[in-house]
Design a protein around this motif. Structure first.
Motif, PDB file in Angstrom:
ATOM      1  N   LEU A   1      -1.680 -15.092  -0.856  1.00 22.40           N
ATOM      2  CA  LEU A   1      -1.620 -13.694  -1.296  1.00 22.40           C
ATOM      3  C   LEU A   1      -1.187 -12.804  -0.139  1.00 22.40           C
ATOM      4  O   LEU A   1      -1.341 -13.148   1.027  1.00 22.40           O
ATOM      5  N   THR A   2      -0.646 -11.649  -0.475  1.00 20.51           N
ATOM      6  CA  THR A   2      -0.329 -10.667   0.554  1.00 20.51           C
ATOM      7  C   THR A   2      -1.626 -10.013   1.031  1.00 20.51           C
ATOM      8  O   THR A   2      -2.694 -10.159   0.405  1.00 20.51           O
TER       9      THR A   2
ATOM     10  N   THR B   1       2.195 -15.839   6.490  1.00 22.68           N
ATOM     11  CA  THR B   1       3.276 -15.526   7.427  1.00 22.68           C
ATOM     12  C   THR B   1       2.777 -14.751   8.640  1.00 22.68           C
ATOM     13  O   THR B   1       3.556 -14.457   9.544  1.00 22.68           O
ATOM     14  N   TYR B   2       1.490 -14.416   8.667  1.00 29.20           N
ATOM     15  CA  TYR B   2       0.927 -13.598   9.745  1.00 29.20           C
ATOM     16  C   TYR B   2       0.624 -14.448  10.981  1.00 29.20           C
ATOM     17  O   TYR B   2       0.325 -15.645  10.888  1.00 29.20           O
ATOM     18  N   SER B   3       0.646 -13.787  12.123  1.00 30.19           N
ATOM     19  CA  SER B   3       0.123 -14.397  13.342  1.00 30.19           C
ATOM     20  C   SER B   3      -1.402 -14.451  13.249  1.00 30.19           C
ATOM     21  O   SER B   3      -2.016 -13.819  12.373  1.00 30.19           O
TER      22      SER B   3
ATOM     23  N   ARG C   1       3.228  -4.348   7.071  1.00 33.33           N
ATOM     24  CA  ARG C   1       3.210  -5.766   6.685  1.00 33.33           C
ATOM     25  C   ARG C   1       2.271  -6.026   5.515  1.00 33.33           C
ATOM     26  O   ARG C   1       1.981  -7.180   5.193  1.00 33.33           O
ATOM     27  N   GLY C   2       1.817  -4.975   4.871  1.00 32.89           N
ATOM     28  CA  GLY C   2       0.830  -5.115   3.806  1.00 32.89           C
ATOM     29  C   GLY C   2       1.300  -5.918   2.616  1.00 32.89           C
ATOM     30  O   GLY C   2       0.481  -6.515   1.903  1.00 32.89           O
TER      31      GLY C   2
END
Length: 312
Positions: A92-93, A135-137, A128-129
């Motif tokens: 999920l985002t 995909t996040y660091s 980046r929400g």
């Protein structure tokens, strides 16, 4: 006075051994409190009891004056908890994660939309929400994790090692977010293996070792338990041995030893304030070409109280 958190005489035993042994402390409203301890000291077990994941064998926890044992739902509504492990859905985002957890908190659609926007801004993820968490660091995931804990506007935020395993840039971003929350009046319990983080964020610190709180106070109060002795290094040109003998006679100096060809190390109470007297004592015997005052810090107090460094 109603504290943000009060725990008294918390005990947790495993196989008859107390891993948390009558732990007690409080957090004032609007205060950031650091809980420090070496590995195995009982920090994580204590936090698990504070948030209701573990039931203590003895003792009590009150959040905003509400007894966690007798009214757990009301008490937990006041807590935002950020665990060591990332608690997000990677497919999920960030916005979708926040929406999901917000509904679990019982936030209405309109209020939730406002809070999601506010939280993404607070943790620096607005741009980046709408990207998937996978995909996040590591640092961005931790900031999103903090965002979930803030959604329902808790009165107490508990962060358990929030910067573990992140790169230096992300660590700075997380600390900036945390400092902003403290500046806005958030009550906070903060644990870390980085002493400098606790010194930067927290106004008061508890040190736990072998299941017991062995010290509690401000940085200045904890350092005072060392006796307040500073180290003063004087680099001299001239008769160094005679200068050392004269320096030992200065009131407030407990020792003076030649540690190098041109260096005398002093142990003194209030070293910075003694500098004029120290310079006067060696006048005519040696010339001072360098001075360094090394004051005891929280790391030194921790080592003194537990016999180990924070990362042991």
């Amino acid at each position: 006075m109603t504290f943000a958190l009060t725990c008294e005489n918390l005990v947790k035993r495993y196989d008859g051994t107390a891993v948390v042994d009558h732990v007690g402390f409080h957090i004032d409203t609007g205060e950031a409190y650091g809980l420090l301890g070496p590995n195995g000291a009982g920090k994580t077990t204590t936090i698990s009891m504070l948030v209701g994941l573990l039931r203590p064998d003895e003792g009590s926890v009150h959040v905003g004056g509400i007894d966690l044992a007798s009214d757990p739902i009301a008490a937990k509504r006041l807590i935002g908890y950020v665990p060591q492990e990332i608690a997000l859905y990677p497919e999920l985002t960030a916005r979708e994660n926040l929406r999901y957890f917000g509904r679990l908190y019982g936030l209405g659609r309109r209020r939730l939309a406002v809070r999601i926007a506010e939280v993404l801004e607070a943790v620096g993820l607005t741009e980046r929400g709408d990207d998937k968490v996978q995909t996040y660091s590591g640092g961005m995931k931790r900031r999103a994790n903090i965002g979930v804990a803030l959604l329902h506007e808790p009165r107490l935020l508990i962060l358990d090692e929030p910067t573990v395993g992140v790169d230096p840039q992300s660590r700075v971003a997380i600390l900036d977010s945390v400092e902003g929350l403290v500046a806005d009046g958030m009550s906070m319990l903060y644990t870390s293996h980085y002493m400098e983080e606790v010194e930067r964020v927290c106004t008061r610190v508890g040190i736990i070792d072998k299941g017991r709180v062995v010290a509690d106070g401000t940085r200045r109060e904890l350092v005072a338990e060392l006796g307040g002795t500073d180290k003063v290094d004087l680099v001299l040109e001239g008769d160094v041995d005679t200068a050392a003998a004269k320096l030992r006679t200065v009131e407030g100096v407990t020792d003076a030893a030649v540690t190098g060809q041109n260096t005398v190390r002093l142990l003194a109470v209030g070293g910075r304030h003694l500098l004029p007297a120290l310079l006067a004592a060696v006048e005519g015997t040696a010339q001072v070409t360098g001075v360094e005052v090394i004051e005891p810090d929280l790391e030194a107090a921790f080592l003194h109280l537990t016999g180990s460094t924070l990362r042991d």
